[in-house]
Write a protein that holds these residues in place. Structure first.
Motif: not given
Length: 154
Positions: A10-17, A20-26
């Motif tokens: 779960i922690i690894l998924t949060i660290i990756i996802v 990635a979501i923030l970068m998509m909205n840049k």
């Protein structure tokens, strides 16, 4: 042991996802076409003209409107003030004409201002969202919103 694996996953998924979501909205701030840094006016167009603009992959601002306004201050007055102050022009189109374009798939309500880069909608004001109301009623908020996406002067 299973709990540690699940928590780690779960922690690894949060660290990756999340990044990635923030970068998509840049997005990068950009200039609209030079010809719109002129005299700060609405340029009336119809659906045929807008479809030609879409095909030409231009960057511009678009205001779609209804014939009535239920807001305390007419939003076109707010937009016009910012446009005149910054010598930046914006297309305007009646909503009935706007419905004849592909942008209707994304922008369902009017009034709205769309920020368009290379014919793609980067952002728009949503008449049904309370968080956008201040941008319709306050020149400072509308200007701040525009400036977060485009350069208001050359």
């Amino acid at each position: 042991m299973n709990k540690k694996i699940i928590i780690s996953a779960i922690i690894l998924t949060i660290i990756i996802v999340v990044p990635a979501i923030l970068m998509m909205n840049k997005y990068e701030k950009f200039y609209i076409e030079d010809k719109y840094y002129t005299n700060g006016e609405f340029i009336k167009i119809d659906s045929n003209e807008l479809n030609q603009l879409i095909d030409s992959k231009e960057s511009f601002l678009l205001y779609t409107y209804n014939d009535y306004c239920s807001l305390k201050i007419p939003c076109d007055d707010i937009f016009k003030e910012v446009m005149e102050e910054n010598n930046i022009s914006m297309y305007s189109i009646r909503y009935e004409e706007f419905e004849k374009t592909k942008y209707i798939k994304k922008v369902k309500f009017a009034p709205s201002v769309l920020i368009i880069k290379d014919s793609k909608i980067i952002s728009y004001l949503d008449a049904n969202k309370k968080e956008d109301l201040d941008k319709y009623q306050d020149t400072t908020e509308f200007k701040k919103w525009l400036e977060s996406y485009i350069y208001l002067s050359k």
